[in-house]
Design an enzyme around this catalytic site. Structure first.
Site, PDB file in Angstrom:
ATOM      1  N   LEU A   1       3.586   2.370  -4.832  1.00  0.00           N
ATOM      2  CA  LEU A   1       3.008   1.177  -5.457  1.00  0.00           C
ATOM      3  C   LEU A   1       1.582   1.392  -5.941  1.00  0.00           C
ATOM      4  O   LEU A   1       1.092   0.644  -6.787  1.00  0.00           O
ATOM      5  CB  LEU A   1       3.029   0.006  -4.470  1.00  0.00           C
ATOM      6  CG  LEU A   1       4.405  -0.464  -3.985  1.00  0.00           C
ATOM      7  CD1 LEU A   1       4.248  -1.568  -2.946  1.00  0.00           C
ATOM      8  CD2 LEU A   1       5.251  -0.958  -5.153  1.00  0.00           C
TER       9      LEU A   1
ATOM     10  N   GLY B   1       0.786  -1.234   0.000  1.00  0.00           N
ATOM     11  CA  GLY B   1       0.000   0.000   0.000  1.00  0.00           C
ATOM     12  C   GLY B   1       0.816   1.281   0.000  1.00  0.00           C
ATOM     13  O   GLY B   1       0.253   2.371   0.136  1.00  0.00           O
ATOM     14  N   GLN B   2       2.141   1.164  -0.168  1.00  0.00           N
ATOM     15  CA  GLN B   2       2.953   2.373  -0.196  1.00  0.00           C
ATOM     16  C   GLN B   2       2.562   3.255  -1.376  1.00  0.00           C
ATOM     17  O   GLN B   2       2.131   2.769  -2.417  1.00  0.00           O
ATOM     18  CB  GLN B   2       4.450   2.013  -0.293  1.00  0.00           C
ATOM     19  CG  GLN B   2       4.981   1.222   0.891  1.00  0.00           C
ATOM     20  CD  GLN B   2       4.866  -0.279   0.690  1.00  0.00           C
ATOM     21  OE1 GLN B   2       4.014  -0.751  -0.051  1.00  0.00           O
ATOM     22  NE2 GLN B   2       5.740  -1.031   1.343  1.00  0.00           N
ATOM     23  N   SER B   3       2.733   4.566  -1.216  1.00  0.00           N
ATOM     24  CA  SER B   3       2.316   5.512  -2.255  1.00  0.00           C
ATOM     25  C   SER B   3       3.002   5.241  -3.591  1.00  0.00           C
ATOM     26  O   SER B   3       2.423   5.480  -4.653  1.00  0.00           O
ATOM     27  CB  SER B   3       2.595   6.954  -1.802  1.00  0.00           C
ATOM     28  OG  SER B   3       3.977   7.132  -1.503  1.00  0.00           O
TER      29      SER B   3
END
Length: 200
Positions: free
Chosen positions: A77, A73-75
């Protein structure tokens, strides 16, 4: 390989249910998946680290093979999330209710996904987990407000939604999650595809 074995494998394939597990980083997605694996596959609980890329886990439940796609869920990705939308039966969106400052960000990301429903599929059901309720003071009231706000927001988008509060560490609120994932409209893919062909 015998004919009966081939038929059995095909039946299992037709009963696959693809569940995409998404949400902001640190919302508890992998902890939810870890709890499911511990209960339904008898795997030991593990120390969770941020998911880089994606992980796929297959869990048998109610004559279905549920594929849980745990996506980072990292920005960095998030622009690639839509690469995983095809043939999704259920979107499991995980929100960290303890991170009040990120709730708007989470809702906006969910709305962005729903704008791509032609890719996600209009038959894809949405389940929202209001996670980490154990870290929120007055959790019941907070989650009820969030649930009401989300339902009102997504009804405007004509999106059927199921919300539930959870604590993925203990499994509270997750007891019937798998039943919700395979229930209702998560039908045999073979039946669904043959029906679509007959209509077209």
């Amino acid at each position: 390989m015998g004919l009966l074995t081939i038929i059995k494998k095909q039946k299992l394939k037709d009963k696959e249910c693809r569940c995409l597990v998404l949400g902001l980083d640190n919302s508890g997605k992998s902890t939810v998946v870890d709890w499911v694996l511990s209960v339904y596959k008898n795997q030991d609980r593990r120390t969770i680290t941020p998911t880089v890329g994606f992980q796929i886990h297959t869990v048998p439940f109610a004559n279905h093979n549920v594929q849980l796609w745990d996506i980072g869920g990292q920005s960095t990705l998030r622009p690639y999330w839509d690469n995983y939308f095809d043939k999704t039966d259920v979107l499991l969106w995980v929100m960290d209710t303890a991170a009040a400052s990120r709730m708007d960000e989470s809702v906006q990301e969910l709305k962005t996904i729903l704008r791509n429903r032609d890719r996600l599929g209009y038959n894809c059901r949405i389940i929202v987990l209001l996670n980490k309720k154990d870290l929120v003071e007055g959790a019941d009231k907070v989650t009820q407000t969030l649930q009401s706000d989300l339902e009102r927001l997504l009804q405007l988008e004509n999106v059927p939604i199921e919300t539930r509060a959870s604590n993925a560490l203990t499994g509270e609120g997750l007891e019937t999650l798998m039943a919700s994932i395979v229930g209702g409209k998560c039908v045999d893919r073979g039946v669904r595809e043959s029906t679509i062909k007959s209509i077209s």
